[in-house]
Motif scaffolding. Structure first.
Motif, short mmCIF file in Angstrom:
data_model
loop_
_atom_site.label_atom_id
_atom_site.label_comp_id
_atom_site.label_asym_id
_atom_site.label_seq_id
_atom_site.Cartn_x
_atom_site.Cartn_y
_atom_site.Cartn_z
N GLY A 1 2.69 20.24 8.80
CA GLY A 1 2.34 20.91 7.56
C GLY A 1 2.91 20.30 6.30
N GLU A 2 3.55 19.11 6.41
CA GLU A 2 4.17 18.51 5.23
C GLU A 2 3.50 17.19 4.86
N GLN A 3 3.76 16.78 3.61
CA GLN A 3 3.18 15.56 3.07
C GLN A 3 4.28 14.54 2.82
N ARG A 4 4.00 13.26 3.09
CA ARG A 4 4.96 12.19 2.87
C ARG A 4 4.24 10.97 2.30
N ARG A 5 5.00 10.16 1.57
CA ARG A 5 4.48 8.86 1.14
C ARG A 5 5.10 7.78 2.00
N ILE A 6 4.25 6.91 2.52
CA ILE A 6 4.68 5.77 3.31
C ILE A 6 4.24 4.50 2.60
N TRP A 7 5.16 3.57 2.46
CA TRP A 7 4.86 2.28 1.85
C TRP A 7 4.67 1.24 2.94
N ILE A 8 3.61 0.47 2.82
CA ILE A 8 3.30 -0.60 3.78
C ILE A 8 3.20 -1.90 3.00
N GLU A 9 3.84 -2.96 3.52
CA GLU A 9 3.88 -4.23 2.79
C GLU A 9 3.60 -5.39 3.73
N VAL A 10 2.88 -6.39 3.22
CA VAL A 10 2.64 -7.62 3.97
C VAL A 10 3.06 -8.80 3.10
N MET A 11 3.51 -9.84 3.77
CA MET A 11 3.84 -11.10 3.10
C MET A 11 2.84 -12.14 3.57
N ILE B 1 0.86 -1.18 0.00
CA ILE B 1 0.00 0.00 0.00
C ILE B 1 0.89 1.23 0.00
N GLY B 2 0.63 2.14 -0.93
CA GLY B 2 1.31 3.43 -0.93
C GLY B 2 0.38 4.49 -0.39
N LEU B 3 0.73 5.10 0.73
CA LEU B 3 -0.11 6.11 1.38
C LEU B 3 0.54 7.48 1.24
N ASP B 4 -0.20 8.44 0.69
CA ASP B 4 0.24 9.83 0.69
C ASP B 4 -0.48 10.52 1.83
N LEU B 5 0.29 10.89 2.89
CA LEU B 5 -0.29 11.41 4.12
C LEU B 5 0.13 12.86 4.36
N GLN B 6 -0.77 13.63 4.95
CA GLN B 6 -0.53 15.03 5.25
C GLN B 6 -0.63 15.24 6.75
N ASN B 7 0.45 15.77 7.35
CA ASN B 7 0.41 16.13 8.77
C ASN B 7 -0.08 17.57 8.87
N PRO B 8 -1.17 17.83 9.61
CA PRO B 8 -1.75 19.17 9.65
C PRO B 8 -0.76 20.23 10.14
#
Length: 300
Positions: free
Chosen positions: A251-261, A210-217
């Motif tokens: 105030g910034e945005q980041r992409r976090i990758w989550i993986e399961v096997m 899962i690729g999540l684009d998240l924004q911290n307020p």
């Protein structure tokens, strides 16, 4: 967990230095105790004081003929004879009557011609045998899991890198790795402390990501991910890894990758994704997470 926490070996039983006379020794509940050295002197009594009853048959002393021994339930007094001078250190082992851990304590008796310790107090970080066995079982399971992980990493290391490695591993077939944009499909919890910009899911044989684009307020504290899980429709929990483990500044945005096997049958979904931060206070939860179907035989 509460039982283990309540018997933590980090709690101190011996009084601070200078508060009590004599020597104080603490016995750890995990069984990692070193053999403590105790100094005795010929003709001078040294008393061992225990906070637990000693078994009647639980005292073993090397070269016992060189000592006067006054055994008791919680007090054992030793007086070395003059004949012990020049002898090698003797070993004293004492075992306790309650069946809890640590079951025994071992001391190396060093004989000094003039100076001996008069009193030695021994305190146990006591735990039940069931508690120790439960922890050992958990430790064995964790070791088995780590061995499987090491075997997987070694297998991956033996494959080529790059695109060739993806094909050789079977993760990529002729149709590539299917992906799906599901931002409009997922559900959000009102308590989420991060804003969701976008969600992309990917799937390969035995894996899902899962690729999540998240924004911290703006004005919020930095948000550092610590753990993630996927919860399936039947309540099954899939442990997940994530990358990168870097904080998302205010105030910034980041992409976090989550993986399961997991086997392909376990990644059908829909899932609930739970992501939490380092201090455990703030979480990010979305529902209706689905992965694209695998429609083509993997590999070449």
């Amino acid at each position: 967990m509460l039982l283990l926490a309540g018997t933590s070996s980090t709690s101190q039983l011996c009084p601070p230095p200078g508060v009590s006379e004599g020597r104080c020794i603490e016995l750890k509940a995990d069984g990692t105790n070193e053999v403590s050295e105790v100094q005795l002197s010929p003709g001078q009594p040294t008393t061992f004081s225990f906070d637990s009853d000693v078994r009647e048959d639980g005292l073993t002393l090397e070269n016992r003929e060189h000592f006067k021994v006054a055994p008791g339930k919680r007090l054992i007094t030793l007086v070395p004879s003059e004949s012990v001078r020049g002898e090698k250190p003797s070993i004293l082992m004492v075992c306790f009557a309650d069946g809890a851990a640590p079951a025994c304590a071992t001391f190396r008796l060093i004989v000094h011609p003039a100076i001996g310790e008069r009193q030695v107090e021994i305190f146990r970080h006591q735990r039940s045998v069931d508690s120790v066995q439960t922890e050992l079982k958990t430790t064995r399971e964790e070791i088995a899991r780590l061995r499987e992980e090491i075997a997987r990493l070694r297998a991956e290391r033996d494959r080529p890198d790059g695109l060739t490695g993806l094909f050789v591993s079977g993760m990529v077939g002729k149709a590539g790795i299917p992906s799906q944009e599901i931002t409009d499909l997922v559900t959000m919890r009102k308590s989420n402390t991060l804003g969701l910009v976008g969600v992309t899911t990917l799937r390969a044989p035995g894996r899902a990501a899962i690729g999540l684009d998240l924004q911290n307020p703006e004005g919020a504290k930095p948000w550092t991910p610590q753990g993630a899980v996927l919860v399936g429709p039947k309540g099954e929990v899939l442990e997940a890894t994530f990358w990168p483990a870097e904080p998302i500044p205010s105030g910034e945005q980041r992409r976090i990758w989550i993986e399961v096997m997991a086997p392909d049958s376990q990644t059908e979904g829909p899932f609930i994704l739970k992501l939490w931060e380092a201090d455990g206070q703030r979480t990010f939860v979305i529902g209706n997470v689905i992965f694209p179907a695998l429609t083509v035989e993997p590999g070449l």
